[in-house]
Design a protein around this motif. Structure first.
Motif, PDB file in Angstrom:
ATOM      1  N   PRO A  13      -4.327   6.651  -6.890  1.00 42.63           N
ATOM      2  CA  PRO A  13      -3.818   5.774  -5.825  1.00 42.63           C
ATOM      3  C   PRO A  13      -4.671   4.513  -5.690  1.00 42.63           C
ATOM      4  O   PRO A  13      -5.889   4.535  -5.913  1.00 42.63           O
ATOM      5  CB  PRO A  13      -3.911   6.630  -4.562  1.00 42.63           C
ATOM      6  CG  PRO A  13      -4.720   7.810  -4.912  1.00 42.63           C
ATOM      7  CD  PRO A  13      -4.801   7.939  -6.377  1.00 42.63           C
ATOM      8  N   TRP A  14      -4.010   3.432  -5.324  1.00 42.35           N
ATOM      9  CA  TRP A  14      -4.691   2.154  -5.083  1.00 42.35           C
ATOM     10  C   TRP A  14      -4.111   1.587  -3.802  1.00 42.35           C
ATOM     11  O   TRP A  14      -2.876   1.512  -3.637  1.00 42.35           O
ATOM     12  CB  TRP A  14      -4.456   1.197  -6.265  1.00 42.35           C
ATOM     13  CG  TRP A  14      -5.319  -0.030  -6.262  1.00 42.35           C
ATOM     14  CD1 TRP A  14      -6.482  -0.210  -6.924  1.00 42.35           C
ATOM     15  CD2 TRP A  14      -5.057  -1.266  -5.567  1.00 42.35           C
ATOM     16  NE1 TRP A  14      -6.985  -1.472  -6.694  1.00 42.35           N
ATOM     17  CE2 TRP A  14      -6.120  -2.151  -5.864  1.00 42.35           C
ATOM     18  CE3 TRP A  14      -4.043  -1.725  -4.728  1.00 42.35           C
ATOM     19  CZ2 TRP A  14      -6.204  -3.451  -5.358  1.00 42.35           C
ATOM     20  CZ3 TRP A  14      -4.117  -3.015  -4.229  1.00 42.35           C
ATOM     21  CH2 TRP A  14      -5.194  -3.852  -4.541  1.00 42.35           C
ATOM     22  N   THR A  15      -4.965   1.173  -2.884  1.00 39.63           N
ATOM     23  CA  THR A  15      -4.446   0.647  -1.625  1.00 39.63           C
ATOM     24  C   THR A  15      -5.385  -0.411  -1.098  1.00 39.63           C
ATOM     25  O   THR A  15      -6.475  -0.634  -1.637  1.00 39.63           O
ATOM     26  CB  THR A  15      -4.216   1.786  -0.608  1.00 39.63           C
ATOM     27  OG1 THR A  15      -3.307   1.353   0.402  1.00 39.63           O
ATOM     28  CG2 THR A  15      -5.520   2.232   0.044  1.00 39.63           C
ATOM     29  N   ARG A  16      -4.975  -1.059  -0.002  1.00 50.18           N
ATOM     30  CA  ARG A  16      -5.791  -2.121   0.612  1.00 50.18           C
ATOM     31  C   ARG A  16      -6.251  -1.647   1.989  1.00 50.18           C
ATOM     32  O   ARG A  16      -5.644  -0.747   2.585  1.00 50.18           O
ATOM     33  CB  ARG A  16      -4.984  -3.418   0.731  1.00 50.18           C
ATOM     34  CG  ARG A  16      -4.578  -3.999  -0.612  1.00 50.18           C
ATOM     35  CD  ARG A  16      -3.569  -5.118  -0.466  1.00 50.18           C
ATOM     36  NE  ARG A  16      -2.383  -4.675   0.253  1.00 50.18           N
ATOM     37  CZ  ARG A  16      -1.264  -5.389   0.356  1.00 50.18           C
ATOM     38  NH1 ARG A  16      -1.189  -6.574  -0.208  1.00 50.18           N
ATOM     39  NH2 ARG A  16      -0.237  -4.931   1.035  1.00 50.18           N
ATOM     40  N   LYS A  17      -7.276  -2.304   2.463  1.00 53.12           N
ATOM     41  CA  LYS A  17      -7.910  -1.890   3.713  1.00 53.12           C
ATOM     42  C   LYS A  17      -6.929  -1.832   4.879  1.00 53.12           C
ATOM     43  O   LYS A  17      -6.999  -0.954   5.722  1.00 53.12           O
ATOM     44  CB  LYS A  17      -9.053  -2.860   4.025  1.00 53.12           C
ATOM     45  CG  LYS A  17      -9.837  -2.539   5.282  1.00 53.12           C
ATOM     46  CD  LYS A  17     -11.008  -3.495   5.411  1.00 53.12           C
ATOM     47  CE  LYS A  17     -11.596  -3.525   6.814  1.00 53.12           C
ATOM     48  NZ  LYS A  17     -12.088  -2.235   7.277  1.00 53.12           N
TER      49      LYS A  17
END
Lengths: 671, 132
Positions: free
Chosen positions: A10-14
């Motif tokens: 998974p890759w996500t932003r703050k």
């Protein structure tokens, strides 16, 4: 050493929805730790796999989202080694002595400011950078710039503590992520962060790497020394490295949302460490908005109460919820100016603290850098407070209940300060609301009783709003009472958040208002930042349009939970920088997502900004809905020059490894 | 000098000196190039188009003093310098006012008709007033 890689992670932003990863399965995420790693990744990229560098993941735009491979310069979870070193080869040993001599001579003039240079890898977080600068330079260390200047130029003035000329409101971003998307502060007497950059070491698709400086003479560095270092075999040899001294290319790469490649390192200019005083006062938007055009000598840009100081910072925080029978809006006006740096420096211990023994000398850790609460009387803005516990709200709800109770029980004779602010003289409309206010008071008590120790502000605000505002309430008096109570509540929260304040702090403690203690807080926020010429009346029209939109929403039982904030700065040299005017003004509108009324207002703000009649410029690192024609319309010749620079680095677009859906949508491509 | 607008706008004369009959030239709108004498359109006109321009022009002093008799038309129209003010008004929403820089004074008021940026506004149904 092999580069750390993970697949289908998974890759996500703050600021994304904490319940889901933005990209549940990123095809590949890589964690380079050296220049060689970056060159290897760019050189050996499979033809069908594009790359994009990410910093701290603090951006709200899609600038850091790759088509395929995510290249992390600083793993947000800190589970992999990062590109965070301070480098000591170029600064000072590759510096061009005539450049240094000029710098020292100019800075010896009366009234001039001493500056310093630091060379850091791209993943260095801003709080790390300012902490290291603050520790200072040792004139007796021949490998420091201070020592080098002492030896070469017989000048011992460059020891001591240094600071960043300007910063945004938080220090958790990586330095490159911040400036490459146009991040800025509110110092109207200086340009944004990008304009502190002196040189950029870029690795482009195909694996070639470039040391890029402006064309100013004498140049910053000695080319032969750079080539000796970076033309070495481990970096691909001399044919793989090039020194570019070209304003157009430099100004293009400065703000480029990662399109040119991955920036390995940068040289930054720092200033002698300093302290700031902040003064904040509450005003009314409709009374002060006309003063925005009185640049630079009007009362917003000066401090009439302290006539001999030179104000440098202006922030106008706007409460979108109206007062005075829907006709006015509260603002918090913050100004800052420099004051002598006290000893001990206020905020140094709290915001930086001591160096942790045994930490990497090229990336020393500090007790409190990036780990503690903001320094000073309060945190900045809803985005910060949204993560804090809501305990401060208990006091506000309590005061709200008391004021309403006094009003109701006195049959409207006892008018507290809040009610006096929300209402306007000249009628008796509020008296009719006394009966329906009684159940409102009971409702507020219930909310108060349900408060837990770990209740988050965002949750409480949503609950209060939903209880007070019901668009389907058939009784008009009940709807009015609920809206009145909501406006009173919003007034009290804003007045508390922006109340009068005066305090001093060391530069970074004043500028970095982020609360790092709430690392576990996951908040789903949305934010757009729109830039205008501060002297253009479309700026005021834009803000007034948002205020009108909010009033109309409230008529229908919806409300915005968030804030709007204006900050001012000088223009940037970056071709795609948003700060194009003197002065430029940014209007940041931020809200808690999933709160009905908030998203609608934000969507409207974006639509309005993008309309060519209003023609606002969008931040490259916040919500950015640009399509290519809109970017072409706004940037015109500057975009043409930017594309020419991109063509030069990418062999006319042939090396398109750093193209992404975002850059194609926005036209940040060779065409 | 022409001012550029995008999308639909309502255009009307806010103020004009009747002794000096300027004309308004609109180019690029969906209606094609057009010339409007303000006296013929006292309630204003609707202009649409993705990008169009508007200019105010005045006739020469000679023709002003000795206007040609119809069907002969005035030949020499000179563009006037305009100053542009944008504001958001609680009643009308997004407005642009174009004022001539020099005399004789003429002012145009343009109101955006694009509902996506200038949504309809309803009157305030609430009364949050207190007795004096």
């Amino acid at each position: 050493m092999a580069i750390d890689r993970v697949f289908n992670s998974p890759w996500t932003r703050k600021h994304d929805d904490p319940r889901f990863a933005l990209i549940p399965q990123a095809p590949e995420i890589v964690y380079p730790t050296t220049l060689e790693d970056l060159i290897d990744l760019c050189k050996n990229r499979p033809a069908d796999k594009r790359l994009k560098a990410a910093g701290s993941h603090w951006g709200l735009s899609q600038a850091a989202i790759s088509d395929n491979t995510f290249l992390e310069t600083h793993d947000p979870r800190n589970m992999h080694k990062a590109l965070t070193a301070t480098l000591h080869d170029v600064i000072p040993h590759c510096l061009n002595i005539p450049f240094l001599a000029n710098m020292v001579t100019e800075e010896a003039q009366p009234g001039a400011t001493l500056t310093y240079l630091i060379h850091v890898e791209s993943g260095k977080r801003i709080y790390q950078l300012y902490s290291e600068l603050d520790v200072g330079s040792d004139v007796n260390d021949p490998d420091s710039l201070a020592g080098f200047i002492k030896i070469k130029l017989e000048n011992s003035n460059y020891g001591g503590s240094w600071g960043c000329a300007t910063l945004g409101g938080a220090g958790g971003q990586t330095i490159v992520g911040a400036f490459n998307t146009g991040t800025h502060g509110g110092d109207f007497d200086r340009p944004p962060i990008a304009d502190s950059v002196m040189a950029i070491h870029l690795v482009a698709d195909g694996g070639k790497h470039y040391w890029i400086e402006p064309s100013a003479q004498p140049p910053l560095t000695k080319e032969s020394r750079l080539r000796e270092k970076y033309g070495a075999p481990q970096y691909g040899g001399p044919e793989n490295f090039r020194v570019i001294r070209d304003d157009n290319i430099f100004d293009a790469v400065l703000v480029s949302a990662g399109r040119f490649g991955v920036i390995y390192s940068v040289v930054l200019r720092a200033v002698k460490q300093y302290a700031l005083h902040e003064r904040r006062r509450l005003h009314i938007w409709q009374d002060i908005k006309g003063q925005i055009k009185d640049y630079p000598n009007g009362p917003l840009y000066t401090e009439p109460a302290v006539p001999n100081v030179k104000s440098r910072f202006l922030q106008i925080a706007v409460c979108l919820t109206p007062i005075m029978n829907f006709s006015k809006n509260l603002v918090g006006v913050s100004k800052r100016w420099e004051v002598p740096l006290a000893d001990p420096a206020p905020g140094r211990k709290e915001r930086r603290g001591s160096k942790i023994p045994g930490s990497d000398p090229n990336n020393p850790q500090f007790e409190n850098a990036g780990v503690d609460h903001a320094f000073g009387p309060g945190t900045a803005g809803l985005m910060e407070r949204a993560c804090s516990d809501a305990s401060f709200l208990k006091g506000i709800i309590d005061a709200l209940i008391k004021e309403l109770k006094d009003f109701v029980e006195s049959n409207g004779l006892e008018v507290g300060a809040g009610i006096g602010a929300i209402g306007a003289a000249g009628g008796g409309g509020l008296l009719a609301l006394i009966p329906p206010l009684i159940p409102i008071i009971a409702l507020l008590r219930e909310i108060l009783d349900e408060f837990g120790d770990d209740t988050r502000l965002g949750e409480v605000l949503e609950k209060i709003k939903n209880k007070l505002l019901d668009p389907n309430e058939p009784d008009p008096l009940k709807r009015a009472a609920g809206l009145f109570a909501w406006q009173l509540f919003a007034y009290k929260v804003f007045s508390d958040e922006q109340k009068d304040q005066d305090y001093d702090a060391i530069s970074y403690a004043m500028m970095d208002r982020h609360d790092y203690k709430n690392i576990s807080c996951e908040v789903n926020v949305d934010s757009v930042e729109v830039f205008f010429n501060a002297l253009d009346d479309r700026l005021i029209a834009f803000v007034d349009a948002l205020l009108c939109y909010e009033v109309q929403q409230e008529f229908k039982g919806k409300a915005f939970v968030g804030y709007a904030s204006l900050r001012f700065m000088k223009p940037t040299r970056a071709l795609l920088g948003m700060q194009k005017w003197e002065p430029s003004c940014s209007v940041e509108v931020a809200c808690l997502r999933d709160v009905s009324g908030s998203q609608e207002l934000l969507d409207y703000a974006v639509k309005l900004a993008l309309d060519p009649n209003i023609n606002g410029l969008l931040h490259w690192g916040q919500r950015n809905d640009y399509v290519r024609p809109q970017v072409e319309f706004r940037y015109g010749a500057a975009l043409i020059d930017w594309r020419a620079a991109l063509a030069a680095i990418t062999n006319n677009g042939q090396f398109n490894g750093f193209s992404s859906e975002f850059t194609r949508r926005t036209g940040l491509e060779v065409v | 000098m022409a001012d550029t607008f995008y999308g639909p706008w309502h255009v009307r004369v806010f103020w004009m000196d009747p002794l000096f009959p300027d004309r308004i030239t609109i180019n690029g709108s969906d209606a094609g190039a057009s010339f409007v004498l303000p006296s013929q359109e006292p309630n204003g006109i609707e202009v649409t188009g993705s990008e169009w321009s508007i200019a105010v022009e005045h006739m020469s002093l000679t023709e002003l003093e000795n206007p040609p008799l119809p069907p002969v038309e005035v030949e020499n129209w000179t563009p006037r310098k305009m100053k542009r003010y944008t504001r958001f008004d609680p009643a009308d929403g997004l407005l642009v006012q174009l004022d001539t820089v020099d005399l004789p004074y003429l002012s145009l008021l343009l109101i955006s008709r694009d509902r996506s940026i200038n949504p309809d506004r309803q009157n305030n149904p609430f009364d949050f007033t207190l007795p004096d």
